[in-house]
Design a protein around this motif. Structure first.
Motif, PDB file in Angstrom:
ATOM      1  N   UNK A  21      25.307 -38.569   8.485  1.00 59.88           N
ATOM      2  CA  UNK A  21      25.714 -38.223   9.849  1.00 59.88           C
ATOM      3  C   UNK A  21      24.500 -38.048  10.759  1.00 59.88           C
ATOM      4  N   UNK A  22      23.459 -37.368  10.236  1.00 57.78           N
ATOM      5  CA  UNK A  22      22.238 -37.198  11.028  1.00 57.78           C
ATOM      6  C   UNK A  22      21.572 -38.533  11.319  1.00 57.78           C
ATOM      7  N   UNK A  23      21.508 -39.413  10.294  1.00 55.21           N
ATOM      8  CA  UNK A  23      20.885 -40.714  10.484  1.00 55.21           C
ATOM      9  C   UNK A  23      21.631 -41.539  11.516  1.00 55.21           C
ATOM     10  N   UNK A 160       7.332 -47.821  27.565  1.00 50.01           N
ATOM     11  CA  UNK A 160       8.695 -47.334  27.259  1.00 50.01           C
ATOM     12  C   UNK A 160       8.831 -47.071  25.768  1.00 50.01           C
ATOM     13  N   UNK A 161       8.309 -48.000  24.965  1.00 51.78           N
ATOM     14  CA  UNK A 161       8.419 -47.842  23.507  1.00 51.78           C
ATOM     15  C   UNK A 161       7.618 -46.644  23.017  1.00 51.78           C
ATOM     16  N   UNK A 162       6.431 -46.412  23.677  1.00 49.48           N
ATOM     17  CA  UNK A 162       5.644 -45.251  23.271  1.00 49.48           C
ATOM     18  C   UNK A 162       6.370 -43.955  23.593  1.00 49.48           C
ATOM     19  N   UNK A 163       6.986 -43.926  24.778  1.00 51.65           N
ATOM     20  CA  UNK A 163       7.761 -42.727  25.139  1.00 51.65           C
ATOM     21  C   UNK A 163       8.949 -42.538  24.201  1.00 51.65           C
ATOM     22  N   UNK A 164       9.600 -43.659  23.907  1.00 50.69           N
ATOM     23  CA  UNK A 164      10.738 -43.566  22.971  1.00 50.69           C
ATOM     24  C   UNK A 164      10.273 -43.156  21.581  1.00 50.69           C
ATOM     25  N   UNK A 165       9.069 -43.610  21.145  1.00 50.97           N
ATOM     26  CA  UNK A 165       8.541 -43.227  19.830  1.00 50.97           C
ATOM     27  C   UNK A 165       8.315 -41.737  19.744  1.00 50.97           C
ATOM     28  N   UNK A 166       7.745 -41.172  20.831  1.00 47.33           N
ATOM     29  CA  UNK A 166       7.526 -39.720  20.834  1.00 47.33           C
ATOM     30  C   UNK A 166       8.850 -38.971  20.766  1.00 47.33           C
ATOM     31  N   UNK A 167       9.826 -39.495  21.538  1.00 50.22           N
ATOM     32  CA  UNK A 167      11.148 -38.848  21.503  1.00 50.22           C
ATOM     33  C   UNK A 167      11.767 -38.981  20.124  1.00 50.22           C
ATOM     34  N   UNK A 168      11.637 -40.151  19.485  1.00 48.14           N
ATOM     35  CA  UNK A 168      12.195 -40.355  18.134  1.00 48.14           C
ATOM     36  C   UNK A 168      11.542 -39.404  17.134  1.00 48.14           C
ATOM     37  N   UNK A 170      10.320 -36.437  17.765  1.00 53.02           N
ATOM     38  CA  UNK A 170      10.923 -35.107  17.948  1.00 53.02           C
ATOM     39  C   UNK A 170      12.327 -35.054  17.357  1.00 53.02           C
ATOM     40  N   UNK A 171      13.063 -36.158  17.583  1.00 58.60           N
ATOM     41  CA  UNK A 171      14.430 -36.199  17.006  1.00 58.60           C
ATOM     42  C   UNK A 171      14.358 -36.138  15.475  1.00 58.60           C
ATOM     43  N   UNK A 172      13.374 -36.876  14.872  1.00 58.35           N
ATOM     44  CA  UNK A 172      13.238 -36.884  13.413  1.00 58.35           C
ATOM     45  C   UNK A 172      12.897 -35.501  12.878  1.00 58.35           C
ATOM     46  N   UNK A 173      11.957 -34.822  13.568  1.00 58.85           N
ATOM     47  CA  UNK A 173      11.596 -33.466  13.134  1.00 58.85           C
ATOM     48  C   UNK A 173      12.792 -32.536  13.236  1.00 58.85           C
ATOM     49  N   UNK A 174      13.504 -32.658  14.382  1.00 62.16           N
ATOM     50  CA  UNK A 174      14.710 -31.833  14.530  1.00 62.16           C
ATOM     51  C   UNK A 174      15.755 -32.177  13.480  1.00 62.16           C
ATOM     52  N   UNK A 176      15.132 -33.366  10.492  1.00 55.85           N
ATOM     53  CA  UNK A 176      14.684 -32.835   9.205  1.00 55.85           C
ATOM     54  C   UNK A 176      15.009 -31.358   9.089  1.00 55.85           C
ATOM     55  N   UNK A 177      14.755 -30.620  10.181  1.00 58.46           N
ATOM     56  CA  UNK A 177      15.095 -29.196  10.174  1.00 58.46           C
ATOM     57  C   UNK A 177      16.589 -29.007   9.970  1.00 58.46           C
ATOM     58  N   UNK A 178      17.362 -29.818  10.709  1.00 58.09           N
ATOM     59  CA  UNK A 178      18.824 -29.728  10.559  1.00 58.09           C
ATOM     60  C   UNK A 178      19.244 -30.111   9.145  1.00 58.09           C
ATOM     61  N   UNK A 179      18.560 -31.141   8.559  1.00 61.11           N
ATOM     62  CA  UNK A 179      18.888 -31.560   7.187  1.00 61.11           C
ATOM     63  C   UNK A 179      18.608 -30.448   6.193  1.00 61.11           C
ATOM     64  N   UNK A 180      17.462 -29.746   6.380  1.00 63.33           N
ATOM     65  CA  UNK A 180      17.146 -28.635   5.476  1.00 63.33           C
ATOM     66  C   UNK A 180      18.173 -27.514   5.607  1.00 63.33           C
TER      67      UNK A 180
END
Length: 599
Positions: A21-23, A160-168, A170-174, A176-180
């Motif tokens: 679901x997170x993925x 745009x891709x660099x900005x999206x990468x930074x956002x991704x 943050x989303x991945x870290x969030x 991971x926290x949610x997954x834990x």
């Protein structure tokens, strides 16, 4: 197949669902965010193009390519974007990043085609001119209702891709926290679901070990609580039924163990199901060792095997007498019937095997044989003197009475035979009287000294002792006492001494000994006569039983002396035994119960 615990079936499933679901959410959010940024960038490029449109129109109308290219360079540098002006035919009039002469015809570009058709659509592709991915937005440039060119704005999508990468990130870290957090919550929920079931499992194992007093705790959920209550009630019912089964089994085993009759049960394949202690003793086998084995293997008796087979095949009860040989020969009355299973009261119970009840009739057969021998012996013993008396009386009547010498000799024989007949009858009456008095408890026992009885018995036998010059060796403690009927016990000892004197050679010694041992008074009378063969010993105390009939009658015995000894001793609560070997003499023993000695 390897089975996993419920926890490791629930937890990975919950965790996998959460991660998927997170993925999916991350991918969807990233895709939507990218689309949003692209749409915003495209709208911005379109807006900028419209702001620059009027300036480009004026220069394009003048048809001065250099001025158009210079304007594109100036505006592109000021707006930080690439600006391209293209004629309707696809020729590039000006570009802020490259010389128009070096650029290909752009009539086939998607954004150009869309703009010419009146549809301003953004396009993202790799620019070989700049060597990077660009977003292009083109709008038609119109004057007096006619399209005189195409204005295209573009910027690199790398930012745009660099900005999206930074956002991704943050989303991945969030995520991971949610997954834990989800993993911890999933583990907690899995344990919360599996722990009550594990408690139910441990409770069921306690029930399996017979610990029905153990109670299962009620869970938090309605279903687990209802299941625990049902299993607790089941344990109560199982405990009741098991106690009933155990009580019935114990009652059955107690009944079977206490039965004199042997009970043998086999199944339809003639394998042993049950055998009580009496049956095992009668058949000479160990019931626990042979349980479950075939009848032909454990009991090698064709008569019993045939009886079981006949009952099984005919389905009818059969009884007959069989003989089994274990340590001794036994005669058994066997009653066989079909063994039925327990079924409904209104249904005919099927046969599941054969039940055989064994009754030991060996003693009855022995008693019948003893009775038959007794009748034959007493008839023979009485017939012999009667025949002799009758013969000599007839001889006297035939004329011998006229000869005084013959008449006197015949009358002496008749008198001797009459005395013998009288002795037999006296012994029979004495034996009968002893048995009757013992049965009616009319024999009164009083405390008396054993030595007095032995001395009196020796005195009675003195004439025969002197006649054969027999020496008497009497050994008895003066203080040895027992509860006795002195007259009867003296009669028994007299009979034993009389036999010892009769069957001892002249001049031998007869030993008489009385001792206290193992809680009883033991009186032994031992001679050094011819002895008795072992096969005669079991029947030696029977009425009229003689080892050497001719010699016994010659010595004047009635054949009842030892029978009288046995019954006198039994009336005292004791027993009589004999030990003897041919050529080594005999020892007759009287065992009397002894009262506790004084300390």
């Amino acid at each position: 197949m390897h089975k996993k615990r419920l926890l490791w079936q629930l937890y990975p499933s919950y965790l996998l669902i959460t991660l998927v679901a997170l993925l999916v959410a991350t991918m969807y959010a990233s895709s939507e965010l990218r689309k949003f940024y692209y749409d915003q960038t495209a709208a911005d490029l379109r807006a900028r193009a419209h702001l620059l449109e009027q300036q480009i129109v004026d220069q394009l109308a003048s048809r001065h390519p250099d001025q158009v290219n210079q304007l594109c360079n100036r505006l592109g540098e000021a707006a930080s974007m690439r600006i391209t002006v293209i004629l309707p035919g696809g020729k590039v009039m000006g570009d802020s990043e490259e010389s128009p002469e070096k650029m290909d015809n752009h009539a086939d570009r998607p954004e150009i085609i869309g703009a010419m058709a009146g549809r301003s659509r953004p396009a993202v592709r790799y620019s070989y001119t700049l060597g990077q991915y660009m977003m292009y937005v083109a709008i038609p440039i119109e004057r007096d209702g006619k399209t005189i060119g195409i204005l295209r704005t573009s910027i690199p999508v790398t930012s745009i891709d660099e900005a999206l990468g930074a956002i991704r990130l943050r989303i991945a870290v969030g995520g991971l926290v949610v997954a834990l957090l989800a993993a911890g919550i999933s583990l907690f929920m899995s344990r919360r679901i599996s722990r009550p079931l594990e408690r139910l499992k441990h409770g069921a194992e306690e029930f399996g070990r017979g610990e029905f007093s153990h109670k299962l705790p009620a869970g938090n959920s309605l279903e687990i609580s209802a299941l625990a209550a049902t299993m607790n009630q089941m344990a109560v019912e199982l405990d009741k039924r098991l106690r009933t089964v155990v009580r019935q089994r114990n009652e059955r085993d107690a009944i079977l163990s206490g039965m004199v009759e042997g009970v043998l049960a086999v199944d339809s394949e003639q394998r042993l199901i049950s055998l009580n202690q009496a049956g095992a003793r009668l058949l000479g086998i160990d019931a626990e060792v042979v349980r479950g084995r075939s009848l032909q293997e454990i009991i090698r008796n064709p008569q019993l095997q045939k009886l079981v087979s006949d009952v099984s095949s005919k389905g009818e009860p059969i009884d007959e007498e069989i003989m089994v040989s274990t340590t001794e020969e036994r005669y058994l009355h066997a009653y066989g019937t079909i063994l039925h299973d327990i079924g409904p009261p209104d249904a005919e119970a099927p046969g599941i095997g054969v039940l055989v009840v064994l009754h030991d009739v060996t003693q009855l057969r022995r008693l019948e044989k003893v009775r038959s021998d007794f009748v034959a012996n007493v008839s023979h013993e009485l017939r012999t003197p009667i025949t002799s008396i009758k013969g000599f009386v007839e001889t006297l009547l035939d004329g011998a009475m006229h000869d005084p010498e013959d008449a006197k000799r015949f009358l002496r024989i008749v008198l001797a035979q009459s005395d013998r007949l009288n002795a037999i009858i006296e012994d029979l009456l004495a034996l009968s009287r002893i048995e009757q008095d013992a049965e009616k408890d009319q024999i009164e026992l009083t405390r008396g000294r054993i030595k007095d009885v032995l001395t009196a018995a020796v005195a009675v036998c003195q004439p025969k002792i002197r006649e054969k010059q027999i020496r008497i060796d009497l050994c008895c403690d003066d203080e040895l006492e027992a509860d006795i009927d002195a007259a009867l016990l003296e009669q028994a000892i007299v009979n034993l001494i009389d036999n010892a004197v009769k069957y001892s050679p002249d001049g031998q010694t007869v030993h008489i000994e009385a001792t206290r041992t193992d809680g009883e008074i033991l009186v032994r009378v031992r001679d050094h006569g011819c002895g008795i063969a072992r096969e005669h010993l079991p029947r030696l105390f029977e009425r009229f039983y003689r080892v050497d009939k001719a010699r016994s009658r010659k010595l004047g015995g009635t054949g009842l002396g030892l029978a009288i000894v046995k019954h006198i001793v039994q009336s005292h609560g004791g027993r009589a035994t004999v030990q003897s070997s041919l050529g080594e003499g005999s020892t007759f023993s009287v065992h009397l119960p002894a009262y506790p000695s004084k300390q």
